[in-house]
Motif scaffolding. Structure first.
Motif, PDB file in Angstrom:
ATOM      1  N   GLU A 296      -1.571  -7.429   1.351  1.00 43.20           N
ATOM      2  CA  GLU A 296      -3.016  -7.436   1.137  1.00 43.20           C
ATOM      3  C   GLU A 296      -3.728  -8.177   2.263  1.00 43.20           C
ATOM      4  O   GLU A 296      -4.935  -8.071   2.418  1.00 43.20           O
TER       5      GLU A 296
ATOM      6  N   THR B 271       0.841  -1.192   0.000  1.00 45.48           N
ATOM      7  CA  THR B 271       0.000   0.000   0.000  1.00 45.48           C
ATOM      8  C   THR B 271       0.875   1.240   0.000  1.00 45.48           C
ATOM      9  O   THR B 271       1.768   1.383   0.837  1.00 45.48           O
TER      10      THR B 271
ATOM     11  N   ARG C 129      -7.877  -1.140  -1.928  1.00 41.61           N
ATOM     12  CA  ARG C 129      -7.150  -1.545  -0.723  1.00 41.61           C
ATOM     13  C   ARG C 129      -7.969  -2.530   0.083  1.00 41.61           C
ATOM     14  O   ARG C 129      -9.192  -2.520   0.062  1.00 41.61           O
TER      15      ARG C 129
ATOM     16  N   GLU D 124      -7.345   3.737  -5.792  1.00 41.74           N
ATOM     17  CA  GLU D 124      -6.589   2.538  -5.419  1.00 41.74           C
ATOM     18  C   GLU D 124      -7.494   1.580  -4.668  1.00 41.74           C
ATOM     19  O   GLU D 124      -8.259   1.994  -3.793  1.00 41.74           O
TER      20      GLU D 124
END
Length: 305
Positions: free
Chosen positions: A205, A139, A152, A150
Protein backbone atom coordinates in the motif's frame (compact mmCIF):
# COMPACT_ATOMS: atom_id res chain seq x y z
CA UNK A 1 -36.24 2.90 -36.50
CA UNK A 2 -33.63 5.31 -37.86
CA UNK A 3 -31.62 4.94 -34.66
CA UNK A 4 -31.74 1.14 -34.87
CA UNK A 5 -30.66 1.17 -38.51
CA UNK A 6 -27.84 3.51 -37.57
CA UNK A 7 -26.56 1.19 -34.85
CA UNK A 8 -26.74 -1.80 -37.16
CA UNK A 9 -24.72 0.04 -39.74
CA UNK A 10 -22.06 1.18 -37.29
CA UNK A 11 -22.02 -1.97 -35.14
CA UNK A 12 -22.60 -4.89 -37.53
CA UNK A 13 -21.71 -7.66 -35.06
CA UNK A 14 -22.43 -7.60 -31.34
CA UNK A 15 -21.06 -11.15 -31.14
CA UNK A 16 -17.71 -9.91 -32.37
CA UNK A 17 -17.69 -7.18 -29.72
CA UNK A 18 -18.52 -9.64 -26.94
CA UNK A 19 -15.73 -11.96 -28.03
CA UNK A 20 -13.31 -9.06 -28.46
CA UNK A 21 -14.07 -7.92 -24.89
CA UNK A 22 -13.29 -11.40 -23.53
CA UNK A 23 -9.97 -11.64 -25.42
CA UNK A 24 -8.95 -8.12 -24.40
CA UNK A 25 -9.85 -8.70 -20.75
CA UNK A 26 -8.23 -12.12 -20.46
CA UNK A 27 -5.33 -11.33 -22.84
CA UNK A 28 -5.79 -14.80 -24.31
CA UNK A 29 -7.73 -16.32 -27.24
CA UNK A 30 -7.71 -19.71 -25.52
CA UNK A 31 -9.08 -18.44 -22.20
CA UNK A 32 -11.68 -16.31 -23.97
CA UNK A 33 -12.89 -19.32 -25.97
CA UNK A 34 -13.19 -21.39 -22.78
CA UNK A 35 -15.14 -18.63 -21.03
CA UNK A 36 -17.51 -18.15 -23.98
CA UNK A 37 -17.96 -21.86 -24.67
CA UNK A 38 -16.81 -21.67 -28.30
CA UNK A 39 -13.74 -22.76 -30.20
CA UNK A 40 -10.58 -20.69 -30.39
CA UNK A 41 -10.94 -20.61 -34.17
CA UNK A 42 -14.42 -19.07 -33.81
CA UNK A 43 -13.04 -16.34 -31.56
CA UNK A 44 -10.22 -15.64 -34.01
CA UNK A 45 -12.72 -15.30 -36.87
CA UNK A 46 -14.78 -12.74 -34.93
CA UNK A 47 -11.70 -10.68 -34.09
CA UNK A 48 -10.57 -10.74 -37.73
CA UNK A 49 -14.08 -9.65 -38.73
CA UNK A 50 -13.84 -6.62 -36.45
CA UNK A 51 -10.36 -5.71 -37.65
CA UNK A 52 -11.38 -6.07 -41.31
CA UNK A 53 -14.47 -3.91 -40.78
CA UNK A 54 -12.48 -1.20 -39.02
CA UNK A 55 -9.42 -1.48 -41.22
CA UNK A 56 -7.10 -1.47 -38.21
CA UNK A 57 -5.30 -3.99 -36.00
CA UNK A 58 -6.83 -4.31 -32.53
CA UNK A 59 -4.63 -7.02 -31.05
CA UNK A 60 -1.00 -8.04 -31.35
CA UNK A 61 -0.77 -11.83 -31.30
CA UNK A 62 2.61 -12.78 -29.86
CA UNK A 63 3.95 -16.27 -29.20
CA UNK A 64 2.40 -16.77 -25.77
CA UNK A 65 0.88 -13.38 -25.16
CA UNK A 66 -1.87 -11.21 -26.61
CA UNK A 67 -1.66 -7.46 -26.20
CA UNK A 68 -3.90 -4.59 -27.23
CA UNK A 69 -2.85 -1.97 -29.73
CA UNK A 70 -3.57 1.67 -28.97
CA UNK A 71 -6.77 1.43 -31.03
CA UNK A 72 -7.66 -1.83 -29.28
CA UNK A 73 -7.28 -0.20 -25.86
CA UNK A 74 -9.62 2.62 -26.91
CA UNK A 75 -12.27 0.19 -28.17
CA UNK A 76 -11.93 -2.10 -25.14
CA UNK A 77 -12.40 0.74 -22.67
CA UNK A 78 -15.75 1.69 -24.21
CA UNK A 79 -17.01 -1.82 -25.00
CA UNK A 80 -16.22 -3.18 -21.53
CA UNK A 81 -18.14 -0.39 -19.80
CA UNK A 82 -21.12 -0.68 -22.16
CA UNK A 83 -21.38 -4.46 -21.79
CA UNK A 84 -21.06 -4.14 -18.03
CA UNK A 85 -24.02 -1.77 -17.90
CA UNK A 86 -26.13 -4.03 -20.12
CA UNK A 87 -25.26 -7.13 -18.08
CA UNK A 88 -26.14 -5.35 -14.84
CA UNK A 89 -29.60 -4.36 -16.08
CA UNK A 90 -30.26 -7.84 -17.48
CA UNK A 91 -29.25 -9.44 -14.19
CA UNK A 92 -31.54 -7.19 -12.16
CA UNK A 93 -34.52 -7.59 -14.50
CA UNK A 94 -34.16 -11.35 -14.96
CA UNK A 95 -33.94 -12.12 -11.24
CA UNK A 96 -36.68 -9.69 -10.22
CA UNK A 97 -34.74 -9.13 -6.99
CA UNK A 98 -34.03 -5.61 -5.86
CA UNK A 99 -31.21 -6.69 -3.54
CA UNK A 100 -27.76 -5.87 -4.83
CA UNK A 101 -24.41 -7.32 -3.78
CA UNK A 102 -21.22 -5.34 -4.15
CA UNK A 103 -17.83 -7.03 -3.76
CA UNK A 104 -15.16 -4.59 -2.55
CA UNK A 105 -11.44 -5.26 -2.24
CA UNK A 106 -9.06 -3.23 -0.08
CA UNK A 107 -6.10 -3.61 2.23
CA UNK A 108 -6.74 -4.49 5.85
CA UNK A 109 -5.95 -0.95 7.01
CA UNK A 110 -8.29 0.76 4.56
CA UNK A 111 -11.04 -1.74 5.29
CA UNK A 112 -10.66 -1.25 9.05
CA UNK A 113 -10.38 2.54 9.15
CA UNK A 114 -12.52 3.65 6.21
CA UNK A 115 -14.79 0.94 4.81
CA UNK A 116 -16.15 -0.55 8.03
CA UNK A 117 -17.16 2.84 9.56
CA UNK A 118 -18.94 3.75 6.30
CA UNK A 119 -20.99 0.55 5.96
CA UNK A 120 -23.70 1.52 8.45
CA UNK A 121 -24.28 4.81 6.64
CA UNK A 122 -24.30 3.01 3.29
CA UNK A 123 -26.90 0.52 4.52
CA UNK A 124 -29.13 3.33 5.73
CA UNK A 125 -29.05 4.86 2.25
CA UNK A 126 -29.36 1.52 0.44
CA UNK A 127 -31.16 -0.93 2.76
CA UNK A 128 -31.26 -3.72 0.15
CA UNK A 129 -27.52 -3.65 -0.40
CA UNK A 130 -25.29 -6.58 0.53
CA UNK A 131 -21.57 -5.84 0.81
CA UNK A 132 -18.83 -8.45 0.66
CA UNK A 133 -15.37 -7.25 1.69
CA UNK A 134 -12.23 -9.03 0.56
CA UNK A 135 -8.88 -8.12 2.11
CA UNK A 136 -5.77 -8.04 -0.05
CA UNK A 137 -2.17 -7.75 1.01
CA UNK A 138 -1.06 -6.99 -2.54
CA UNK A 139 -2.65 -5.29 -5.54
CA UNK A 140 -4.25 -7.94 -7.74
CA UNK A 141 -5.24 -8.08 -11.39
CA UNK A 142 -8.91 -7.14 -11.70
CA UNK A 143 -9.23 -9.00 -15.02
CA UNK A 144 -9.32 -12.32 -13.20
CA UNK A 145 -11.53 -11.65 -10.18
CA UNK A 146 -15.19 -11.20 -9.30
CA UNK A 147 -14.48 -7.92 -7.52
CA UNK A 148 -16.80 -5.02 -8.38
CA UNK A 149 -14.39 -2.36 -7.13
CA UNK A 150 -10.99 -2.17 -5.46
CA UNK A 151 -9.44 0.58 -3.38
CA UNK A 152 -5.85 1.23 -4.42
CA UNK A 153 -3.07 3.56 -3.41
CA UNK A 154 -1.05 5.06 -6.23
CA UNK A 155 -1.13 7.49 -9.15
CA UNK A 156 -4.52 6.37 -10.50
CA UNK A 157 -3.08 4.79 -13.66
CA UNK A 158 -3.76 1.07 -13.95
CA UNK A 159 -4.37 -0.97 -17.09
CA UNK A 160 -7.00 -3.32 -15.66
CA UNK A 161 -9.67 -0.78 -14.66
CA UNK A 162 -10.99 2.76 -14.55
CA UNK A 163 -9.96 4.88 -11.56
CA UNK A 164 -11.94 7.43 -9.58
CA UNK A 165 -10.15 9.60 -7.03
CA UNK A 166 -11.25 9.12 -3.43
CA UNK A 167 -8.89 11.45 -1.56
CA UNK A 168 -5.28 12.55 -1.24
CA UNK A 169 -3.16 11.95 1.85
CA UNK A 170 -0.68 13.51 4.25
CA UNK A 171 1.38 11.84 6.96
CA UNK A 172 2.34 13.26 10.36
CA UNK A 173 3.21 11.98 13.87
CA UNK A 174 0.22 11.05 16.06
CA UNK A 175 -0.18 9.89 19.64
CA UNK A 176 -2.80 9.69 22.38
CA UNK A 177 -3.77 12.92 24.19
CA UNK A 178 -2.46 11.44 27.45
CA UNK A 179 0.92 10.66 25.90
CA UNK A 180 1.23 14.21 24.57
CA UNK A 181 0.26 15.65 27.95
CA UNK A 182 2.92 13.55 29.67
CA UNK A 183 5.83 14.01 27.29
CA UNK A 184 4.97 17.28 25.54
CA UNK A 185 5.47 18.40 22.00
CA UNK A 186 9.06 18.03 20.70
CA UNK A 187 10.92 21.24 20.00
CA UNK A 188 12.63 19.86 16.88
CA UNK A 189 12.69 16.88 14.55
CA UNK A 190 15.83 15.63 16.29
CA UNK A 191 13.95 15.68 19.59
CA UNK A 192 11.09 13.79 17.95
CA UNK A 193 13.56 11.13 16.75
CA UNK A 194 14.55 10.50 20.37
CA UNK A 195 10.97 9.92 21.50
CA UNK A 196 9.37 6.48 21.74
CA UNK A 197 8.35 5.67 18.17
CA UNK A 198 5.96 2.97 16.97
CA UNK A 199 6.84 1.39 13.63
CA UNK A 200 5.03 -0.92 11.24
CA UNK A 201 6.29 -2.96 8.31
CA UNK A 202 5.87 -1.28 4.92
CA UNK A 203 3.44 -3.03 2.56
CA UNK A 204 2.34 -2.80 -1.05
CA UNK A 205 0.00 0.00 0.00
CA UNK A 206 3.05 2.26 0.20
CA UNK A 207 3.33 2.85 3.95
CA UNK A 208 6.24 5.09 4.82
CA UNK A 209 8.81 4.02 7.36
CA UNK A 210 9.92 6.53 9.99
CA UNK A 211 13.30 6.73 8.26
CA UNK A 212 11.64 7.64 4.96
CA UNK A 213 9.37 10.19 6.62
CA UNK A 214 12.26 11.94 8.39
CA UNK A 215 14.26 12.11 5.14
CA UNK A 216 11.25 13.48 3.24
CA UNK A 217 10.72 16.33 5.74
CA UNK A 218 14.43 17.22 5.63
CA UNK A 219 15.77 15.59 8.81
CA UNK A 220 18.69 13.18 9.12
CA UNK A 221 18.53 11.65 12.59
CA UNK A 222 21.46 9.38 13.43
CA UNK A 223 19.40 6.75 15.21
CA UNK A 224 15.70 6.33 15.90
CA UNK A 225 14.30 5.07 19.18
CA UNK A 226 11.60 2.43 18.72
CA UNK A 227 9.38 1.33 21.57
CA UNK A 228 6.99 -0.92 19.64
CA UNK A 229 7.36 -2.62 16.27
CA UNK A 230 4.35 -4.15 14.50
CA UNK A 231 3.78 -5.94 11.20
CA UNK A 232 0.36 -4.33 10.61
CA UNK A 233 -0.51 -0.64 10.51
CA UNK A 234 -3.73 -1.35 12.42
CA UNK A 235 -1.67 -2.54 15.39
CA UNK A 236 0.61 0.50 15.25
CA UNK A 237 -2.41 2.80 15.45
CA UNK A 238 -3.86 0.79 18.32
CA UNK A 239 -0.55 1.03 20.21
CA UNK A 240 -0.59 4.82 19.76
CA UNK A 241 -4.21 5.02 20.98
CA UNK A 242 -3.19 3.06 24.09
CA UNK A 243 -0.37 5.48 24.90
CA UNK A 244 2.56 3.32 23.83
CA UNK A 245 4.32 6.05 21.85
CA UNK A 246 4.19 7.96 18.56
CA UNK A 247 3.01 6.47 15.28
CA UNK A 248 2.95 7.84 11.76
CA UNK A 249 -0.60 8.98 11.12
CA UNK A 250 -2.16 8.90 7.68
CA UNK A 251 -4.51 11.83 8.15
CA UNK A 252 -7.36 10.90 5.80
CA UNK A 253 -7.29 7.29 6.90
CA UNK A 254 -7.41 8.23 10.61
CA UNK A 255 -9.85 11.13 10.19
CA UNK A 256 -12.42 9.72 12.64
CA UNK A 257 -9.79 8.97 15.31
CA UNK A 258 -8.44 12.51 14.99
CA UNK A 259 -11.88 14.13 14.90
CA UNK A 260 -12.96 12.25 18.04
CA UNK A 261 -9.76 13.17 19.90
CA UNK A 262 -8.64 9.55 20.37
CA UNK A 263 -5.48 10.53 18.50
CA UNK A 264 -3.83 13.95 18.19
CA UNK A 265 -1.10 15.36 16.01
CA UNK A 266 2.11 15.58 18.04
CA UNK A 267 3.83 18.26 15.92
CA UNK A 268 3.07 20.57 13.03
CA UNK A 269 5.49 18.63 10.81
CA UNK A 270 3.47 17.12 7.97
CA UNK A 271 4.33 15.38 4.70
CA UNK A 272 1.85 15.73 1.78
CA UNK A 273 2.04 12.77 -0.61
CA UNK A 274 1.79 12.85 -4.39
CA UNK A 275 -0.06 9.51 -4.58
CA UNK A 276 -3.66 9.13 -3.46
CA UNK A 277 -6.45 6.64 -2.81
CA UNK A 278 -8.55 5.59 -5.80
CA UNK A 279 -11.53 3.35 -6.33
CA UNK A 280 -10.80 1.17 -9.37
CA UNK A 281 -13.65 -0.34 -11.40
CA UNK A 282 -12.60 -3.38 -13.49
CA UNK A 283 -12.98 -3.10 -17.24
CA UNK A 284 -16.28 -4.76 -18.12
CA UNK A 285 -18.08 -3.35 -15.08
CA UNK A 286 -19.85 -0.03 -14.81
CA UNK A 287 -19.65 2.66 -12.13
CA UNK A 288 -23.08 1.86 -10.71
CA UNK A 289 -25.10 4.38 -8.66
CA UNK A 290 -24.39 2.19 -5.62
CA UNK A 291 -20.62 2.38 -6.09
CA UNK A 292 -20.88 6.13 -6.75
CA UNK A 293 -22.74 6.50 -3.45
CA UNK A 294 -19.92 4.60 -1.74
CA UNK A 295 -17.36 6.95 -3.28
CA UNK A 296 -19.15 9.99 -1.87
CA UNK A 297 -19.49 8.37 1.56
CA UNK A 298 -15.79 7.54 1.71
CA UNK A 299 -14.87 11.07 0.70
CA UNK A 300 -17.13 12.60 3.33
CA UNK A 301 -15.97 10.18 6.02
CA UNK A 302 -12.36 11.16 5.34
CA UNK A 303 -13.12 14.84 5.76
CA UNK A 304 -12.97 15.68 2.07
CA UNK A 305 -15.05 18.72 1.22
Amino acid sequence: MDGVKGYRRLIPSLTALVEFEAVARLRSFTNAAQELGVTQAAVSRQIRLLEDLLGIRLLDRLHRKTTLTTEGEALYSVVSQALGKIAGVFDRLSTGIEDEEVVLAATAAFSHFRLMPSLARLKRLLPNLRVRLTTRMFTGDLRHTEVDAEVRWGNGKWSDGTSQLLFDEQVFPVCSPAWKDEYGEPGSLDELANMTLISDDPTSEGWLTWEEWFRAVGARPIKLRYGVRTSLYNDAVQAARLGQGVALGWGRLLHEHLASGELVALTSACLPLSDAYYLVIPHGKAMSPTVQTLVELLRNAAGVA
